[in-house]
Design a protein around this motif. Sequence first.
Motif, short mmCIF file in Angstrom:
data_model
loop_
_atom_site.label_atom_id
_atom_site.label_comp_id
_atom_site.label_asym_id
_atom_site.label_seq_id
_atom_site.Cartn_x
_atom_site.Cartn_y
_atom_site.Cartn_z
N LEU A 1 0.83 -1.29 -0.10
CA LEU A 1 0.04 0.02 0.01
C LEU A 1 0.69 1.40 -0.09
CD1 LEU A 1 -2.83 -1.08 2.67
CD2 LEU A 1 -2.83 -1.04 0.07
N LEU A 2 0.60 2.02 -1.05
CA LEU A 2 1.38 3.31 -1.17
C LEU A 2 0.61 4.53 -0.43
CD1 LEU A 2 2.97 2.95 -4.81
CD2 LEU A 2 3.96 2.58 -2.56
N GLY A 3 1.22 4.97 0.49
CA GLY A 3 0.50 6.33 1.06
C GLY A 3 -0.50 5.84 2.34
N ALA A 4 -0.41 4.89 2.68
CA ALA A 4 -1.27 4.29 3.65
C ALA A 4 -0.90 4.72 4.93
CB ALA A 4 -1.31 2.77 3.64
N VAL A 5 -1.94 4.83 5.91
CA VAL A 5 -1.64 5.13 7.34
C VAL A 5 -2.20 4.21 8.25
CG1 VAL A 5 -1.70 7.30 6.91
CG2 VAL A 5 -3.80 6.59 7.49
N TYR A 6 -1.63 3.84 9.45
CA TYR A 6 -2.11 3.11 10.51
C TYR A 6 -2.70 3.88 11.56
CZ TYR A 6 -1.78 0.15 14.60
OH TYR A 6 -1.98 -0.37 16.00
N TYR A 7 -3.99 3.53 11.96
CA TYR A 7 -4.73 4.23 13.03
C TYR A 7 -5.01 3.31 14.22
CZ TYR A 7 -8.14 6.93 15.70
OH TYR A 7 -8.70 7.72 16.68
N ARG A 8 -4.37 3.61 15.31
CA ARG A 8 -4.60 2.69 16.38
C ARG A 8 -5.94 3.47 17.43
NH1 ARG A 8 -2.87 1.86 21.94
NH2 ARG A 8 -2.05 -0.30 22.34
N ALA A 9 -6.84 2.48 17.33
CA ALA A 9 -7.90 2.98 18.26
C ALA A 9 -7.95 2.37 19.47
CB ALA A 9 -9.35 2.47 17.50
N GLY A 10 -7.20 1.92 20.10
CA GLY A 10 -7.15 1.49 21.33
C GLY A 10 -6.39 0.21 21.54
N GLY B 1 -3.69 11.18 15.50
CA GLY B 1 -2.66 10.15 15.81
C GLY B 1 -2.34 9.10 14.83
N ALA B 2 -3.04 9.29 13.60
CA ALA B 2 -2.47 8.13 12.68
C ALA B 2 -1.15 8.45 12.05
CB ALA B 2 -3.58 8.35 11.33
N ARG B 3 -0.52 7.32 11.91
CA ARG B 3 1.00 7.53 11.23
C ARG B 3 1.08 6.76 10.00
NH1 ARG B 3 3.69 4.18 16.23
NH2 ARG B 3 2.18 5.53 17.33
N ALA B 4 2.00 7.04 9.32
CA ALA B 4 2.53 6.38 8.01
C ALA B 4 2.56 5.00 8.31
CB ALA B 4 3.61 7.22 7.33
N LEU B 5 2.26 4.20 7.29
CA LEU B 5 2.26 2.51 7.57
C LEU B 5 3.91 2.40 7.41
CD1 LEU B 5 0.80 0.06 7.97
CD2 LEU B 5 0.68 -0.16 5.52
N ALA B 6 4.45 1.78 8.32
CA ALA B 6 5.76 1.61 8.15
C ALA B 6 6.09 0.65 7.21
CB ALA B 6 6.30 1.28 9.71
N PRO B 7 7.25 0.81 6.73
CA PRO B 7 7.52 -0.35 5.48
C PRO B 7 8.32 -1.59 6.05
CG PRO B 7 9.22 1.28 5.62
CD PRO B 7 8.14 1.78 6.50
N ILE B 8 8.12 -2.78 5.44
CA ILE B 8 8.77 -3.91 5.98
C ILE B 8 10.00 -3.53 6.55
CG2 ILE B 8 9.55 -6.20 5.35
CD1 ILE B 8 6.44 -5.75 5.50
N GLY B 9 10.29 -4.29 7.74
CA GLY B 9 11.61 -4.21 8.45
C GLY B 9 11.68 -3.12 9.46
N SER B 10 10.78 -2.11 9.39
CA SER B 10 10.71 -1.23 10.52
C SER B 10 10.11 -1.60 11.69
CB SER B 10 10.19 0.07 10.17
OG SER B 10 8.86 -0.14 9.36
N PRO B 11 10.30 -1.11 12.77
CA PRO B 11 9.62 -1.46 14.29
C PRO B 11 8.06 -1.27 14.00
CG PRO B 11 11.42 -0.14 14.56
CD PRO B 11 11.10 -0.21 13.23
N VAL B 12 7.31 -2.30 14.58
CA VAL B 12 5.94 -2.20 14.45
C VAL B 12 5.60 -1.38 15.53
CG1 VAL B 12 3.75 -3.40 14.82
CG2 VAL B 12 5.83 -4.64 13.67
N PRO B 13 4.69 -0.42 15.35
CA PRO B 13 4.13 0.53 16.37
C PRO B 13 3.36 -0.21 17.48
CG PRO B 13 3.25 1.11 14.14
CD PRO B 13 3.92 -0.13 13.94
N ALA B 14 3.65 0.18 18.74
CA ALA B 14 3.22 -0.40 19.73
C ALA B 14 1.60 -0.17 19.96
CB ALA B 14 3.82 0.24 21.21
#
Length: 336
Positions: free
Chosen positions: A275-284, A323-336
């Motif tokens: 996914l290009l330009g995707a974001v990850y949003y943690r709702a809890g 609070g949404a952040r860019a979806l990290a590419p493969i190999g980067s740390p997974v958001p907590a």
Amino acid sequence: MRQEMVLTDLSDLAQVMDRFPVDDRVPESMALVPVINGPSDPDAIETLAATAHDVLDAFRALLEADRLRRDGAQEDLALFRQYRDGAARAASVATRMRDAAQQASHLAGAALDGTARAEADVIAARMGRLATEAEAHAAVLQRKAAALAERDDIKQLLAEERDQEWKMEMQETLALAEGHLNARRYEEARRLLDSLVGISSVPDLNRTFRTLQNRLELVKVEAAQSALREARRCHRHQPVAALDLLEPLDLQGLPDELVRHLCGLWLEACRRIGLLGAVYYRAGFGSGAVLMPALDGTWEVVSSIGPRRWERGRRFAPQALRGARALAPIGSPVPA
């Protein structure tokens, strides 16, 4: 319930003296258990036994009278159903005759042959009379059924039947849910158990219900663990298949450690679908979504997981996703 008393003089005390024990004796009218005055003797026991026998006889007579009354009410209940069903059949006949009479009247005016018109007119009149007769029968039977339905004993029998049917339906639902649990079909069992509203009022069935609910939680954990194993096997080369396994899971009530593994693997699969330009949003905790920018400036859900799972295609304004952040590419740390 304890009642407070305020005594202002000795005359007040005299009025309530009988409420207090004298020489450790409690007035018989206030005793919690029968007061036995003097020693028990054979005559007293014989009198007690005779009295108990009379009470039992009276109770048996009451049971027999109720049985006879119930038998009679059951016969009247059968008669009520006969009247009700007969009224429905008569009303159905009346409806059919009215419809047919209209068609016959139309034929009486439109038939090309004069003889046919005359016969159709006669038939229409006859059908009309039959409809009227059927309506009269239906009205009589409806009145009789309504009169029986107003009786308290008939109402009670009907309520008992409905209650019994309701219990039988719940028993069947519990049996179906147990079958699904035996086959480890969590969702099917959950839907059936969730449908059992009011089962707490039936103690015997409620015990079975609680047992199945406890089993449901175990099956839920097993299903989540199984999905986790399957998703781990395929997420590298088939990330979409892994998402299909993980997204539908109900994470509520699962052990925290298991939830962390499920969410981490879900996010890893999202990062692998390119996914290009995707974001990850943690709702809890145990809840999140991956979104893509849409042409209208909103963010569109691509995948989500957890109790607040959003369906794919749902859109949100950017300000709703603080609070949404860019979806990290493969190999980067997974958001907590």
